[in-house]
Design a protein around this motif. Sequence first.
Motif, PDB file in Angstrom:
ATOM      1  N   MET A   1       1.394  -1.331  -0.142  1.00 40.32           N
ATOM      2  CA  MET A   1      -0.163   0.375   0.088  1.00 40.32           C
ATOM      3  C   MET A   1       0.858   1.276   0.186  1.00 40.32           C
ATOM      4  O   MET A   1       2.030   1.559   0.483  1.00 40.32           O
ATOM      5  CB  MET A   1      -1.193   0.424   1.345  1.00 40.32           C
ATOM      6  N   SER A   2       0.635   2.445  -1.181  1.00 41.84           N
ATOM      7  CA  SER A   2       1.512   3.203  -1.021  1.00 41.84           C
ATOM      8  C   SER A   2       0.452   4.310   0.407  1.00 41.84           C
ATOM      9  O   SER A   2       0.373   4.033   0.757  1.00 41.84           O
ATOM     10  CB  SER A   2       1.080   4.320  -2.224  1.00 41.84           C
ATOM     11  N   ASP A   3       1.932   5.250   0.814  1.00 36.94           N
ATOM     12  CA  ASP A   3       2.045   6.039   1.738  1.00 36.94           C
ATOM     13  C   ASP A   3       0.758   7.452   0.577  1.00 36.94           C
ATOM     14  O   ASP A   3       0.445   8.045   0.229  1.00 36.94           O
ATOM     15  CB  ASP A   3       3.114   7.055   1.545  1.00 36.94           C
ATOM     16  N   THR A   4       0.096   7.274   2.225  1.00 37.40           N
ATOM     17  CA  THR A   4      -1.743   8.170   2.401  1.00 37.40           C
ATOM     18  C   THR A   4      -0.804   9.543   2.635  1.00 37.40           C
ATOM     19  O   THR A   4      -0.293  10.592   2.727  1.00 37.40           O
ATOM     20  CB  THR A   4      -2.035   7.830   3.267  1.00 37.40           C
ATOM     21  N   VAL A   5      -0.927  10.533   1.219  1.00 30.38           N
ATOM     22  CA  VAL A   5      -0.780  11.416   1.069  1.00 30.38           C
ATOM     23  C   VAL A   5      -1.750  12.731   2.103  1.00 30.38           C
ATOM     24  O   VAL A   5      -2.929  12.294   1.802  1.00 30.38           O
ATOM     25  CB  VAL A   5      -1.020  12.845  -0.680  1.00 30.38           C
ATOM     26  N   LYS A  61       1.695  20.145   1.746  1.00 35.44           N
ATOM     27  CA  LYS A  61       1.414  18.522   1.004  1.00 35.44           C
ATOM     28  C   LYS A  61       2.271  17.806   1.123  1.00 35.44           C
ATOM     29  O   LYS A  61       3.578  18.340   1.146  1.00 35.44           O
ATOM     30  CB  LYS A  61       1.298  18.618  -0.550  1.00 35.44           C
ATOM     31  N   THR A  62       2.070  16.546   2.522  1.00 34.23           N
ATOM     32  CA  THR A  62       3.277  15.829   2.712  1.00 34.23           C
ATOM     33  C   THR A  62       2.494  14.722   2.723  1.00 34.23           C
ATOM     34  O   THR A  62       1.416  13.941   1.878  1.00 34.23           O
ATOM     35  CB  THR A  62       3.337  16.032   4.437  1.00 34.23           C
ATOM     36  N   THR A  63       3.191  13.458   3.083  1.00 27.81           N
ATOM     37  CA  THR A  63       2.745  11.692   3.397  1.00 27.81           C
ATOM     38  C   THR A  63       2.935  11.993   4.680  1.00 27.81           C
ATOM     39  O   THR A  63       2.954  12.429   5.757  1.00 27.81           O
ATOM     40  CB  THR A  63       3.470  11.089   2.543  1.00 27.81           C
ATOM     41  N   GLU A  64       1.561  10.536   4.867  1.00 30.19           N
ATOM     42  CA  GLU A  64       1.663   9.958   6.345  1.00 30.19           C
ATOM     43  C   GLU A  64       3.046  10.114   6.995  1.00 30.19           C
ATOM     44  O   GLU A  64       3.351   9.825   8.268  1.00 30.19           O
ATOM     45  CB  GLU A  64       0.887   8.682   6.563  1.00 30.19           C
ATOM     46  N   SER A  65       3.827   9.434   6.628  1.00 30.53           N
ATOM     47  CA  SER A  65       5.144   8.895   7.178  1.00 30.53           C
ATOM     48  C   SER A  65       6.089   9.764   7.319  1.00 30.53           C
ATOM     49  O   SER A  65       6.883   9.992   7.990  1.00 30.53           O
ATOM     50  CB  SER A  65       5.733   7.655   6.039  1.00 30.53           C
ATOM     51  N   ARG A  66       5.716  11.193   6.831  1.00 32.92           N
ATOM     52  CA  ARG A  66       6.756  12.376   7.398  1.00 32.92           C
ATOM     53  C   ARG A  66       5.828  13.320   8.150  1.00 32.92           C
ATOM     54  O   ARG A  66       6.567  13.893   8.417  1.00 32.92           O
ATOM     55  CB  ARG A  66       7.294  13.382   5.412  1.00 32.92           C
ATOM     56  N   PHE A  67       4.525  12.706   8.808  1.00 33.08           N
ATOM     57  CA  PHE A  67       3.986  13.807   9.384  1.00 33.08           C
ATOM     58  C   PHE A  67       4.917  14.374  10.527  1.00 33.08           C
ATOM     59  O   PHE A  67       4.728  15.262  10.930  1.00 33.08           O
ATOM     60  CB  PHE A  67       2.575  13.088   9.335  1.00 33.08           C
ATOM     61  N   ALA A  68       5.458  13.122  11.126  1.00 36.78           N
ATOM     62  CA  ALA A  68       5.463  13.165  12.878  1.00 36.78           C
ATOM     63  C   ALA A  68       7.221  14.323  12.790  1.00 36.78           C
ATOM     64  O   ALA A  68       6.693  15.207  14.025  1.00 36.78           O
ATOM     65  CB  ALA A  68       5.934  11.925  13.217  1.00 36.78           C
ATOM     66  N   ALA A  69       8.069  14.332  11.468  1.00 32.15           N
ATOM     67  CA  ALA A  69       9.027  15.434  11.494  1.00 32.15           C
ATOM     68  C   ALA A  69       8.170  16.540  10.891  1.00 32.15           C
ATOM     69  O   ALA A  69       9.029  17.538  11.354  1.00 32.15           O
ATOM     70  CB  ALA A  69       9.894  14.577  10.307  1.00 32.15           C
ATOM     71  N   TRP A 100       3.700  12.476  -7.130  1.00 29.37           N
ATOM     72  CA  TRP A 100       4.982  13.319  -6.574  1.00 29.37           C
ATOM     73  C   TRP A 100       5.372  13.904  -5.649  1.00 29.37           C
ATOM     74  O   TRP A 100       6.569  14.265  -5.313  1.00 29.37           O
ATOM     75  CB  TRP A 100       4.369  14.336  -7.846  1.00 29.37           C
ATOM     76  N   VAL A 101       3.833  14.098  -5.226  1.00 30.62           N
ATOM     77  CA  VAL A 101       3.966  14.586  -3.674  1.00 30.62           C
ATOM     78  C   VAL A 101       5.239  13.433  -2.677  1.00 30.62           C
ATOM     79  O   VAL A 101       6.068  13.575  -1.867  1.00 30.62           O
ATOM     80  CB  VAL A 101       2.909  14.694  -2.951  1.00 30.62           C
ATOM     81  N   ARG A 102       3.972  12.207  -3.191  1.00 30.64           N
ATOM     82  CA  ARG A 102       5.212  11.068  -2.668  1.00 30.64           C
ATOM     83  C   ARG A 102       6.477  10.690  -2.711  1.00 30.64           C
ATOM     84  O   ARG A 102       7.963  10.619  -2.368  1.00 30.64           O
ATOM     85  CB  ARG A 102       4.686   9.707  -2.840  1.00 30.64           C
ATOM     86  N   ALA A 103       7.021  11.303  -3.858  1.00 30.41           N
ATOM     87  CA  ALA A 103       8.530  10.908  -4.634  1.00 30.41           C
ATOM     88  C   ALA A 103       9.243  12.089  -3.612  1.00 30.41           C
ATOM     89  O   ALA A 103       9.791  12.339  -3.273  1.00 30.41           O
ATOM     90  CB  ALA A 103       8.596  11.478  -6.159  1.00 30.41           C
ATOM     91  N   SER A 104       8.605  13.461  -3.696  1.00 30.95           N
ATOM     92  CA  SER A 104       9.635  14.610  -3.303  1.00 30.95           C
ATOM     93  C   SER A 104       9.139  14.665  -1.421  1.00 30.95           C
ATOM     94  O   SER A 104       9.900  15.235  -1.023  1.00 30.95           O
ATOM     95  CB  SER A 104       7.866  16.175  -3.374  1.00 30.95           C
ATOM     96  N   VAL A 105       8.748  13.622  -0.731  1.00 36.67           N
ATOM     97  CA  VAL A 105       9.116  13.787  -0.006  1.00 36.67           C
ATOM     98  C   VAL A 105       9.779  12.164   0.769  1.00 36.67           C
ATOM     99  O   VAL A 105       9.568  12.256   2.354  1.00 36.67           O
ATOM    100  CB  VAL A 105       7.816  13.545   1.027  1.00 36.67           C
TER     101      VAL A 105
END
Length: 106
Positions: A1-5, A61-69, A100-105
């Motif tokens: 499953m891909s990272d949620t934007v 715009k970010t992803t679930e996996s980058r939200f904490a940081a 693109w959002v996923r790749a950028s973060v």
Amino acid sequence: MSDTVLLCYCTCPDASSAQVLADALVGEGLAACVNHLPEIRSTYRWEGKVVTDSEVLLLIKTTESRFAALKERVLALHPYELPELIAVPVARGHAAYLDWVRASVN
């Protein structure tokens, strides 16, 4: 499953503090894009009083996996004692943009 934007909302007291946050978040790979919506009016209760202020709204715009940081960085840089940071998962969107959002973060 891909990272949620995620689409994150964050208000700032002025354009300069909004720019500092946007530059840091995008520059550090925590956000793919930050939109600035200037001169919004916010009415809220603070310390027992109803207050209305002019603010700048950031749409981040970010992803679930980058939200904490991202949250840690916002809290470190934000001038407010209690900054607004609300993240909403993106249920639908242009697939190529979301990729693109996923790749950028990452």
